[in-house]
Motif scaffolding. Structure first.
Motif, PDB file in Angstrom:
ATOM      1  N   VAL A  35      -6.565   2.332   2.079  1.00  0.00           N
ATOM      2  CA  VAL A  35      -6.499   2.492   0.421  1.00  0.00           C
ATOM      3  C   VAL A  35      -5.530   3.756   0.642  1.00  0.00           C
ATOM      4  O   VAL A  35      -5.324   4.646   1.067  1.00  0.00           O
ATOM      5  N   ASP A  69      -3.808   1.246  -4.727  1.00  0.00           N
ATOM      6  CA  ASP A  69      -3.745   0.232  -3.505  1.00  0.00           C
ATOM      7  C   ASP A  69      -4.562   0.150  -2.234  1.00  0.00           C
ATOM      8  O   ASP A  69      -5.083   1.341  -1.871  1.00  0.00           O
ATOM      9  N   ALA A  70      -4.948  -1.071  -1.840  1.00  0.00           N
ATOM     10  CA  ALA A  70      -5.810  -1.690  -0.517  1.00  0.00           C
ATOM     11  C   ALA A  70      -5.009  -1.822   0.297  1.00  0.00           C
ATOM     12  O   ALA A  70      -4.747  -3.556  -0.748  1.00  0.00           O
ATOM     13  N   VAL A  80       0.906  -1.382   0.004  1.00  0.00           N
ATOM     14  CA  VAL A  80       0.103   0.113  -0.147  1.00  0.00           C
ATOM     15  C   VAL A  80       0.748   1.110  -0.091  1.00  0.00           C
ATOM     16  O   VAL A  80       1.350   1.567   0.889  1.00  0.00           O
ATOM     17  N   LEU A 120      -9.538  -2.218   6.130  1.00  0.00           N
ATOM     18  CA  LEU A 120      -8.761  -1.758   5.217  1.00  0.00           C
ATOM     19  C   LEU A 120      -7.867  -0.642   4.325  1.00  0.00           C
ATOM     20  O   LEU A 120      -8.924   1.011   4.728  1.00  0.00           O
TER      21      LEU A 120
END
Length: 771
Positions: free
Chosen positions: A716, A687-688, A635, A714
């Protein structure tokens, strides 16, 4: 989000302004800028994406399929082509694509032929030109009509032996009654039949001996199709004759000879030795490769029919030999009575077997500057079996800052490693047939590293025994039979021990990272790449890759300890040679899919999942085996080891990176890649991901994995990147911004709405693509 939209809007407006002001001066009077090419089809079986391969002239490239910035850069140059700035702008930019009516007509004609070859004999492709000012949009409209289909299928193969070979494999035939008369399928069937015969001794056979005759039934689109296998003719004026089967009479290996015009003529001044049905010719006192190894790698068998597969497998087998410069296989035909034979001559040319390399590098660890140097020696033919021995010695120095109470503030590191690889399976009980089918290498490695810091000394000793093999072009297997790592702490300062004691309640993992530990593991890794391409390069077509890794550690030692001791001596864990050993199981899954939009743009999706579970002798994973999130391959809005686990926020302690680890990891990535200009490529990504704990840690209750909340944790990020594609390697620079931060609540949880560049930006430098 509003700022992002405003930025792209301003960029687009600026680009359009540049274009309007400057592109026109490069468009000759009466000509048009090719602004767009569009393909329309009235049949879903004839895809526009397939027909785009026949387009001979394409419009100027767009960055991220949005803005023709390379065109505008070129157009910003002046008329004076001798001025350095104008030359520079034209070099990195993209010259206007002036519409060429001739190329457009050629495209239309080839596209129409391609559609007709798919079985739509009455297909038509019309070219439509839409002009607006000095710009033109070319539209190719495909009208397929009804396809021609095969009503009756027959074969005319007068050679009975050839007929029997082909009919024995008819279940795999690509031809059938009712099929569309697709020329591409017909040609693929010709190649399939040719492969069958070339692997049955027909050395001189090629697909030109296979032809088709198609008769259409009057008033319909039904076709009577007949496949013919023509008799052998070397020249048109020769009398036709049956195709000849060739048998390998002899297999000869020439080790580094000075070849003349004839391979056989080069053998007169060479010594020879026989091994397992082959003959080795060499110069000097003895061959530079062991005869037994050459024979084991040979896939050509004297006394058997010629098989092109044997030739390909022999090339593939010797490609693993690092001592070889190249391999060449030639055949000489021999006719005796009514039989045809081949003498095979395989030339193995020797490369350099020794090399010495020096490396100097600069280091920067959290602002502490230093330098490192290494020297390595390689021997590529240690035991005359193309064994590759590498010896490396490394030393590093770093000036450590910010340490109080230490007279010495220097960090020193010394290391030595040895690696020995073999171009075959070095393992008993494996059948010779399995060894022949697999392109394998065996590897043994030993490494010793000594780290000297003001706070402590640490030595890391490791030894490994592994195998890597391929039984298909796209598939790679790696099996680590034994991997031993021993971490020993001979010295820890009193100040450092007091610090660890203080951190026990805040950061319990920290002490575990600075204790003696033994890791004995084995593992297996399976890798599949549909394109067979290097991971360093973006595939030039749609492709995907899968990597699966499974490893375990400590089970054998635990069972051995349990056999002799019912309970651990210290009541907590068993020890081997008075050293704690790790016990865990770990699994990783990685999937990446690459969609090619066009030759300059692609979209890549990636999913990475890892789970590790410590048990038995271990309450926690070794620090080196814990997962972490953030960094250049995860990430990218977070720096390495700064995210998670879960919603854990951390503290300002300098050693808190140890706490940003977990037993479970999830990465989800999507990246749009585009070619900018010259050797520069760009990327936009989202991205996560995060990491979580399997067991609850007292100071990290928000880091425990739970199904009903993990998706809410999550993280991000989004960002842009630049890649320098230098052919032999790719240098990558990525800048990521946090979008959703699970470590915070309230408005700070959504920095995409309230961005703070100093807080939310992370810069990354790496080599190669992230996935």
């Amino acid at each position: 989000m509003k700022k992002t939209i405003r930025f792209w809007g301003l960029l687009s407006a600026f680009s359009l302004l540049l274009c309007g002001c400057s592109v026109s001066k490069f468009i000759p009077e009466g000509s048009y800028l090719l602004d767009e090419v569009k393909i329309e089809s009235d049949n879903k079986e004839v895809k526009s994406s397939e027909m785009s391969l026949y387009v001979r002239q394409t419009p100027n490239a767009k960055w991220f399929s949005l803005v023709k910035l390379p065109l505008y850069i070129y157009s910003a140059s002046g008329a004076d082509s001798t001025h350095w700035m104008n030359r520079f702008l034209r070099k990195i930019g993209d010259a206007p694509r002036i519409y060429d009516a001739g190329l457009a007509e050629e495209t239309r004609s080839q596209m129409q032929q391609a559609v007709q070859n798919k079985g739509y004999m009455g297909a038509r492709v019309e070219l439509k030109e839409e002009k607006k000012g000095n710009r033109l949009k070319a539209i190719y409209q495909i009208t397929t009509g009804e396809p021609y289909t095969v009503e009756h299928l027959s074969f005319d193969i007068p050679d009975f032996k050839v007929h029997d070979y082909l009919m024995a494999d008819s279940t795999h035939s690509l031809l059938s009654e009712g099929m569309i008369l697709d020329v591409n399928v017909l040609d693929a069937e010709r190649q399939r039949m040719t492969d069958i015969l070339q692997n049955r001794g027909y050395y001189r056979f090629n697909k030109d001996f296979i032809t088709y005759q198609a008769d259409t039934l009057s008033g319909s689109k039904k076709v009577d199709l007949q496949l013919k296998v023509l008799p052998y003719q070397r020249k048109r004026e020769d009398t036709p004759s049956p195709h000849q089967q060739y048998t390998l009479r002899s297999v000869n290996y020439l080790l580094d000879p000075n070849l003349g015009t004839s391979p056989a003529g080069s053998l007169l001044d060479m010594d020879s030795v026989q091994a397992e049905g082959i003959k080795l010719f060499y110069q000097g006192t003895r061959p530079f490769l062991r005869p037994g190894l050459v024979a084991a790698s040979n896939r050509l068998r004297a006394g058997e029919l010629y098989r092109v597969r044997g030739v390909q497998n022999t090339y593939s087998s010797f490609s693993r030999f690092s001592i070889l410069k190249y391999t060449n296989i030639r055949f000489q035909e021999v006719f005796e009575n009514d039989s045809a034979y081949l003498d095979a001559y395989v030339t193995l040319s020797k490369g350099k077997n020794k090399s010495l390399a020096f490396e100097i590098e600069g280091t920067n660890s959290a602002g502490d500057l230093g330098a490192a140097a290494s020297v390595s020696f390689s021997h590529r033919n240690l035991f005359k079996g193309s064994e590759n021995l590498t010896l490396k010695v490394r030393g590093a120095y770093e000036a450590v800052t910010g340490l109080e109470g230490y007279a010495n503030s220097n960090y020193m590191e010394y290391g030595v490693e040895a690696n020995l690889s073999f171009p075959q399976f070095m393992f008993p009980f494996l059948t010779s047939e399995f060894k022949r089918r697999s392109r394998a290498t065996s590897e043994v490695s030993v490494e010793y590293n000594w780290q000297i810091r003001p706070e402590f000394e640490r030595t890391v000793a490791s030894a490994g025994w592994s195998y890597r093999w391929q039984n298909r072009r796209n598939t790679t297997h790696r099996f680590d039979v034994l991997d031993v790592n021993y971490i020993y702490m001979p010295y820890r300062s009193e100040t450092f021990i007091d610090y660890l004691n203080y951190m026990d309640e805040i950061n319990p993992l920290l002490r575990y990272s600075y204790e003696d530990l033994l890791i004995v593991r084995l593992g297996y890794t399976y890798t599949y790449n549909s394109s067979g391409a290097s991971a360093q390069k973006t595939a030039q077509r749609n492709s995907y890759s899968i990597r699966v890794n499974v490893e375990e550690a400590g089970n054998l030692l635990y069972g051995f300890s349990k056999l002799f001791h019912k309970h651990p001596a210290n009541g907590e864990s068993y020890r081997m040679a008075n050293i704690d050993f790790a016990q865990y199981i770990k699994g990783d899954f990685d999937f990446a899919k690459n969609f090619m939009i066009d030759e300059r743009n692609s979209l890549v999706f990636h999913v990475g999942l890892g789970i590790a579970y410590p048990y038995g002798n271990s309450k926690s994973l070794p620090f080196e085996k814990l997962y972490f999130s953030g960094g250049a391959n995860s990430v990218r809005g977070w720096s390495v080891r700064s995210l998670g686990p879960g919603g854990y926020r951390g503290n300002e302690n300098t050693m808190d990176y140890v706490n940003h680890t977990g037993d479970i990891k999830l990465d989800l990535n999507v990246e749009y890649r585009t070619h900018l200009f010259w050797k520069l490529k760009g990327a936009a990504f989202i991205d996560a991901g995060n990491v979580w704990n399997i067991r609850n840690r007292e100071n990290q209750p928000e880091g425990l994995f739970k199904f009903n909340r993990f998706y809410k944790q999550l993280a991000v990020a989004y960002g842009l990147g630049i890649r320098f594609d230098l052919d032999f390697l790719i240098l990558r620079f990525d800048g990521g911004m946090k979008a959703i931060n699970p470590m915070y609540t309230g408005k700070d949880r959504y920095p995409i709405i309230h961005p703070d560049f100093g807080r939310d930006f992370a810069f990354h430098f790496a080599v190669g693509y992230p996935f």
